[in-house]
Design an enzyme around this catalytic site. Sequence first.
Site, PDB file in Angstrom:
ATOM      1  N   CYS A 185       0.825  -1.213   0.000  1.00  0.00           N
ATOM      2  CA  CYS A 185       0.000   0.000   0.000  1.00  0.00           C
ATOM      3  C   CYS A 185       0.857   1.260   0.000  1.00  0.00           C
ATOM      4  CB  CYS A 185      -0.866   0.025   1.248  1.00  0.00           C
ATOM      5  SG  CYS A 185      -1.725  -1.507   1.562  1.00  0.00           S
TER       6      CYS A 185
ATOM      7  N   ARG B 138       4.360   0.686  -6.344  1.00  0.00           N
ATOM      8  CA  ARG B 138       4.283  -0.267  -5.231  1.00  0.00           C
ATOM      9  C   ARG B 138       3.184  -1.304  -5.465  1.00  0.00           C
ATOM     10  NH1 ARG B 138       6.602   1.787  -0.426  1.00  0.00           N
ATOM     11  NH2 ARG B 138       5.038   0.835   0.903  1.00  0.00           N
TER      12      ARG B 138
ATOM     13  N   TRP C 164      -3.099  -2.378  -1.452  1.00  0.00           N
ATOM     14  CA  TRP C 164      -2.755  -3.700  -2.002  1.00  0.00           C
ATOM     15  C   TRP C 164      -3.416  -4.678  -1.041  1.00  0.00           C
ATOM     16  CZ3 TRP C 164      -0.425  -6.641  -5.690  1.00  0.00           C
ATOM     17  CH2 TRP C 164       0.049  -7.882  -5.322  1.00  0.00           C
TER      18      TRP C 164
ATOM     19  N   ASN D 298      -0.835   0.989   6.398  1.00  0.00           N
ATOM     20  CA  ASN D 298      -0.107  -0.091   5.702  1.00  0.00           C
ATOM     21  C   ASN D 298       0.354  -1.059   6.768  1.00  0.00           C
ATOM     22  OD1 ASN D 298      -0.249   1.564   3.533  1.00  0.00           O
ATOM     23  ND2 ASN D 298       1.928   2.043   3.463  1.00  0.00           N
ATOM     24  N   GLY D 299       0.365  -2.326   6.457  1.00  0.00           N
ATOM     25  CA  GLY D 299       0.840  -3.320   7.423  1.00  0.00           C
ATOM     26  C   GLY D 299      -0.279  -4.295   7.743  1.00  0.00           C
TER      27      GLY D 299
ATOM     28  N   GLU E 102      16.130 -23.587  -8.327  1.00  0.00           N
ATOM     29  CA  GLU E 102      15.714 -22.186  -8.322  1.00  0.00           C
ATOM     30  C   GLU E 102      16.893 -21.264  -8.699  1.00  0.00           C
ATOM     31  OE1 GLU E 102      13.181 -20.594  -8.539  1.00  0.00           O
ATOM     32  OE2 GLU E 102      13.568 -18.589  -7.763  1.00  0.00           O
TER      33      GLU E 102
ATOM     34  N   LYS F 100      16.966 -18.710 -11.903  1.00  0.00           N
ATOM     35  CA  LYS F 100      17.230 -17.265 -11.760  1.00  0.00           C
ATOM     36  C   LYS F 100      18.324 -16.829 -12.720  1.00  0.00           C
ATOM     37  CE  LYS F 100      14.459 -16.155 -10.205  1.00  0.00           C
ATOM     38  NZ  LYS F 100      13.327 -16.693  -9.496  1.00  0.00           N
TER      39      LYS F 100
ATOM     40  N   GLU G 284      17.266 -17.004 -16.446  1.00  0.00           N
ATOM     41  CA  GLU G 284      16.166 -16.083 -16.720  1.00  0.00           C
ATOM     42  C   GLU G 284      16.636 -14.637 -16.917  1.00  0.00           C
ATOM     43  OE1 GLU G 284      13.560 -15.870 -13.324  1.00  0.00           O
ATOM     44  OE2 GLU G 284      11.900 -15.105 -14.504  1.00  0.00           O
TER      45      GLU G 284
ATOM     46  N   HIS H 272      25.642 -39.900 -14.051  1.00  0.00           N
ATOM     47  CA  HIS H 272      24.816 -40.703 -14.956  1.00  0.00           C
ATOM     48  C   HIS H 272      24.633 -39.998 -16.308  1.00  0.00           C
ATOM     49  CE1 HIS H 272      24.077 -43.572 -11.804  1.00  0.00           C
ATOM     50  NE2 HIS H 272      23.843 -42.562 -10.985  1.00  0.00           N
TER      51      HIS H 272
ATOM     52  N   LYS I  45       5.692 -11.139 -16.526  1.00  0.00           N
ATOM     53  CA  LYS I  45       5.528 -11.364 -15.086  1.00  0.00           C
ATOM     54  C   LYS I  45       4.407 -12.367 -14.827  1.00  0.00           C
ATOM     55  CE  LYS I  45       6.328 -10.678 -10.741  1.00  0.00           C
ATOM     56  NZ  LYS I  45       7.474 -11.451 -10.220  1.00  0.00           N
TER      57      LYS I  45
HETATM   58  O1  M6R Z   1       2.593 -16.032 -10.770  1.00  0.00           O
HETATM   59  P1  M6R Z   1       3.116 -17.441 -10.684  1.00  0.00           P
HETATM   60  O2  M6R Z   1       3.812 -17.709  -9.387  1.00  0.00           O
HETATM   61  O3  M6R Z   1       2.073 -18.465 -10.966  1.00  0.00           O
HETATM   62  O4  M6R Z   1       4.191 -17.533 -11.830  1.00  0.00           O
HETATM   63  C1  M6R Z   1       4.825 -18.740 -12.104  1.00  0.00           C
HETATM   64  C2  M6R Z   1       6.053 -18.546 -12.970  1.00  0.00           C
HETATM   65  O5  M6R Z   1       5.700 -17.961 -14.198  1.00  0.00           O
HETATM   66  C3  M6R Z   1       7.100 -17.645 -12.298  1.00  0.00           C
HETATM   67  O6  M6R Z   1       7.449 -18.145 -11.038  1.00  0.00           O
HETATM   68  C4  M6R Z   1       8.377 -17.548 -13.151  1.00  0.00           C
HETATM   69  O7  M6R Z   1       9.007 -18.785 -13.189  1.00  0.00           O
HETATM   70  C5  M6R Z   1       9.279 -16.469 -12.578  1.00  0.00           C
HETATM   71  N1  M6R Z   1       9.472 -15.424 -13.527  1.00  0.00           N
HETATM   72  C6  M6R Z   1      10.633 -16.968 -12.183  1.00  0.00           C
HETATM   73  O8  M6R Z   1      11.409 -15.964 -11.640  1.00  0.00           O
END
Ligand code: M6R
Length: 605
Positions: A2, A27, A73, A99-100, A478, A482, A485, A501, A600
Amino acid sequence: MCGIMGYIGRGDAVPVIIDGLSKLEYRGYDSAGIAMYQDGNLEIVKKKGRLADLVTALGLTDKTGLAIGHTRWATHGVPSDNNAHPHADCTGRIAVVHNGIIENYATLRKDLILEGHDFLSETDTEVLAHLIEKYYTDSLEEAVRRALSCVHGSFAMAVISKDEPERIIAAKKDSPLIIGLGQGENYVASDIPAILGRTSRVYIMEDNEFVVLTSDSAEITDINGQPIEKEVFEVTWDPVSAEKGGFDHFMLKEIYEQPEAIRKTLAGRIQGGRVDFSALEFDEVFEKAEKIFIVACGTAYHAGLVGRLALEKLARVPVETDIASEFRYRDVLWKPRDLVIVISQSGETADTLAALREAKRHGIKVLAITNVVGSAVAREADRVIYTHAGPEIAVASTKAYITQLVVMYLLALYVADLRHTYEDKKLTGLASELLYMDTMVEQVLKEHNKVKKLAEKYKGVQSTFFLGRGLDYAVAMEGALKLKEISYVHAEAYAAGELKHGPLALIDKGVPVLTLISQDKLVEKSMSNIKEVKARGAVVVAICKENLQEECQECDEQILLPRVNPILAPLVSVVPLQLFAYYMAVLRGADVDKPRNLAKSVTVE
Ligand code: M6R
């Protein structure tokens, strides 16, 4: 998260508030509202949607020198006109923006209703308005102090009263708040961008500070009324970097917001050493589930992999974690008492939503874990647990992931408690360790320079490998995601024992292999795998717990993690990997917040 903007002075408050709120749009928000002093009364206008909708609803307003505004938010209650801030007391005498999270709002609300207060929203914030009303005789300041002494949780808040139009009262604990100092006018806001261009002189409020703001003064005291001398901070930021709180990119800002996101996601969910999700009214499903399917995409899927190991270890229930785009087309062998858990930051991912619908079509109960209140998965699931990461703007998910892990741990602890599958003492011990993980993450963030130097060293590589065993493997996946990506460097994650393997053939001289070593019992096994890659010329970077550094001496580089319970280690071990990906991307000149080809929210199949 927020945004708050308040103004008191000789100018016209409403345009200042709207402008300030627009500067806080980054935000994230789903509704907006304003309370202004007009002709001896407070007028409140609030609207679900964009600021433009609020401006339309406002129409032409008369000049006023006092107003507070808010972009919300959603955390408690769906995005709606009613749930938007400001909130008023029963009489319309006072208005509050906040906010909070007020953690004990449910109890407070129940008591206030019994005392005759009428609530109009589902929010936690509205209890503040009614509490202040309860204690308000002739001093708003006193009433706010008394109200705040009743609440647990986090707040940045601002309050005005029609009976004291010469002041704004504001206070802060665990949510950001600043005071802007003008000439014959003053401002309160949740972040610096809101007041940039109006003044460069601000007070950065600290926790438990309280301010009485008039046109010409800002008196700051502690929560008990003891005066505090504060230094004025001169802002030199340009508007764009200000939106990022001085960070170069949203991703870095969000990485640094992780301790706060953890605190918010834990807030109020552990009481007396036990996790309490009883309000979900889902205990029977948790107790009787024969099998749990965790379904998600990308980073959320990786959180599900950690969730699987935590649930199996603590709650002793069989768990399968699957990628939503695969799961939706599988011929799953459903049993009536199965439970599906979908994880999604946005709550709008097409494949995750389709998997949810598929489960429901078979009469299977679905629990959603999402960051966005009122999102599609939140609406369609039988139950929802919200992560409280706040809006995540960078495409690469960081703080949302860490809060998904927190929820997975909370759930594993809760289900284990219900099913009596884990020793009581160990359960409460783990719950209290979870409460410290925010500070552990803070500790890891202090290693950022070391990680940056690594990135400087390896920024030119073509390919990298991430290794781990057990929970470390889930985090390695993960870390690899990252890196590819946002830096476009080829990165593969492997279970350390699987390397020989096949993938070992790819290990060559100078290839960086980032190895996670946080599982005390598996350290020797991991070291044998490290020897295998070192023998082929790889450079091994160990991300290892400090108590295991002796065992990791053969590695070429070490990034040390604090000594945490192995089950909880993913919460700390992912942080250096996020930072590594970030610095690699920056050094390679990539567009960190908006990587090529990616969105996103992936709302198509
Ligand atoms: O909004 P979601 O968590 O469902 O999104 C899933 C993936 O598209 C998302 O986590 C994607 O892998 C990220 N960009 C990774 O950083």
